[in-house]
Write an enzyme that holds these catalytic residues in place. Structure first.
Site, mmCIF file in Angstrom:
data_model
loop_
_atom_site.group_PDB
_atom_site.id
_atom_site.type_symbol
_atom_site.label_atom_id
_atom_site.label_comp_id
_atom_site.label_asym_id
_atom_site.label_seq_id
_atom_site.Cartn_x
_atom_site.Cartn_y
_atom_site.Cartn_z
ATOM 1 N N ASP A 134 14.142 5.582 8.914
ATOM 2 C CA ASP A 134 13.244 5.734 9.717
ATOM 3 C C ASP A 134 13.032 4.575 10.563
ATOM 4 O OD1 ASP A 134 11.124 7.792 10.799
ATOM 5 O OD2 ASP A 134 9.804 6.418 9.880
ATOM 6 N N ARG A 188 10.627 -1.651 7.800
ATOM 7 C CA ARG A 188 11.066 -2.236 9.128
ATOM 8 C C ARG A 188 12.523 -2.594 8.817
ATOM 9 N NH1 ARG A 188 6.846 -0.568 10.464
ATOM 10 N NH2 ARG A 188 5.236 -1.869 11.602
ATOM 11 N N GLU A 229 15.649 -1.085 17.476
ATOM 12 C CA GLU A 229 14.925 0.248 17.519
ATOM 13 C C GLU A 229 14.449 0.502 18.708
ATOM 14 O OE1 GLU A 229 11.143 1.922 15.454
ATOM 15 O OE2 GLU A 229 12.381 0.954 14.117
ATOM 16 N N ARG A 285 0.860 -1.329 -0.104
ATOM 17 C CA ARG A 285 0.072 0.030 -0.039
ATOM 18 C C ARG A 285 0.905 1.193 0.104
ATOM 19 N NH1 ARG A 285 -2.608 -3.673 3.025
ATOM 20 N NH2 ARG A 285 -4.788 -3.970 2.586
ATOM 21 N N ASP A 334 8.519 -6.426 -7.213
ATOM 22 C CA ASP A 334 7.672 -7.123 -6.548
ATOM 23 C C ASP A 334 7.441 -8.668 -6.868
ATOM 24 O OD1 ASP A 334 5.136 -8.032 -5.286
ATOM 25 O OD2 ASP A 334 5.132 -6.022 -4.121
ATOM 26 N N HIS A 383 11.160 6.764 13.715
ATOM 27 C CA HIS A 383 9.983 6.047 13.088
ATOM 28 C C HIS A 383 8.922 7.235 13.316
ATOM 29 C CE1 HIS A 383 8.229 1.803 13.293
ATOM 30 N NE2 HIS A 383 7.602 2.678 12.644
#
Length: 337
Positions: free
Chosen positions: A271, A248, A276, A167, A187, A295
């Site tokens: 990010d 991620r 983390e 998405r 993909d 993040h």
């Protein structure tokens, strides 16, 4: 619809998020659609104080901080038929017992994709202008760059490699259309015709890494994608290339990435990391070729209202006997976040 027919709804999340997810006008719209006590927010399904409310619950509105939904949830909420998640992934939220009983699950992940794609577009544009390197040089010299120092700067014809037509990936592809980029896509679930329709050229992962100036990660965090960018694949990115990760940290071998960044061969906009947050002594905090953020690409502040609005719209569909627009199917979890 008569009040007696309205679905009975309960919030289950950290209550700190409620005011931003459901500001007053949106909360009023929710209350017109369902029987709900806005002051009741469940943090523990086994809490005796919420047992009566849960026993009559048809719909749970969940969010960050919600307890895991398992067989105990079904015991506490035997009438439960729908879960509307006012956040992104439901992978770690919904247990097998709920899928087995056929509880319908919806997620606001589509709304959360918007700010992530916007953040990524901003970083692509800044990286193409070499803004971070110019900032560092300006701090040192206090002078404008020379012609030679800007010769490789600019966004005309940059090759942008997008890994994952998720998405977020698809939202980013839409945002990239007006710009003078060459867009590449990898993909395994997309064919050449679909990629062309998304405005991209489909390549293998290795070809994409070799040909891209800027690589942006948007694949799901599933076992098959763990460290998909390992040492060998990171080495394929051209010297001076940029890696952007808003997905991620688990998708990248961070030991290998750290070596590449310490050497100065690659640049990164991260990010998310693994772990983390990073340890305080990580060199990534100090490297001039790394732009590190905590993040923040996903929904924050007033962006949370978009997630709440998606949930209210889904609840209106439930109340009117219509199918969910953002349903998450158990079978899809093997390849989506």
């Amino acid at each position: 619809m008569p009040s007696a027919q309205l679905p009975r709804v309960v919030f289950a999340m950290d209550p700190v998020h409620l005011p931003l997810l459901f500001p007053a006008p949106l909360l009023a719209r929710l209350q017109r659609t369902a029987e709900i006590d806005p002051a009741l927010v469940v943090r523990d399904f086994a809490d005796p104080a919420v047992a009566s409310a849960l026993a009559g619950t048809d719909v749970l509105i969940t969010g960050w901080g919600c307890p895991h939904l398992d067989a105990g949830t079904l015991t506490a909420a035997p009438r439960l038929r729908t879960v509307l998640h006012a956040a992104g992934s439901v992978r770690s939220l919904v247990g097998e017992a709920l899928w087995t009983r056929g509880v319908a699950v919806s997620s606001a992940v589509t709304g959360n994709a918007v700010p992530v794609a916007e953040y990524t577009l901003a970083m692509i544009l800044l990286a193409g202008k070499d803004a971070f390197a110019h900032r560092e040089r300006y701090r040192r010299t206090h002078t404008h760059p020379t012609f030679d120092e800007t010769a490789a700067t600019g966004n005309v014809g940059r090759r942008i490699g997008v890994i994952g037509a998720s998405r977020v990936g698809r939202s980013l592809l839409r945002l990239l259309r007006p710009y003078d980029f060459e867009v590449l896509l990898h993909d395994p679930y997309v064919d050449h015709a679909e990629a062309a329709g998304l405005g991209a050229r489909l390549l293998s992962l290795e070809d994409l890494l070799q040909r891209s100036d800027i690589v942006s990660l948007h694949a799901p965090d599933i076992p098959a994608t763990r460290h998909m960018l390992d040492r060998d694949r990171l080495a394929l990115i051209r010297d001076g290339g940029v890696l952007i990760n808003t997905s991620r940290g688990n998708l990248v071998d961070h030991a290998a990435l750290t070596d590449e960044l310490v050497s100065g061969r690659l640049h990164a906009i991260l990010d998310v990391t693994e772990p983390e947050p990073l340890p305080a002594d990580s060199p990534l905090y100090r490297l001039p070729n790394v732009f590190l953020t905590p993040h923040i690409a996903g929904s924050l502040g007033n962006e949370l209202e978009r997630l709440g609005r998606i949930v209210v719209e889904e609840l209106e569909r439930v109340a009117n006997g219509l199918p969910l627009a953002h349903e998450v199917r158990h079978a899809d979890l093997a390849r989506v976040a």
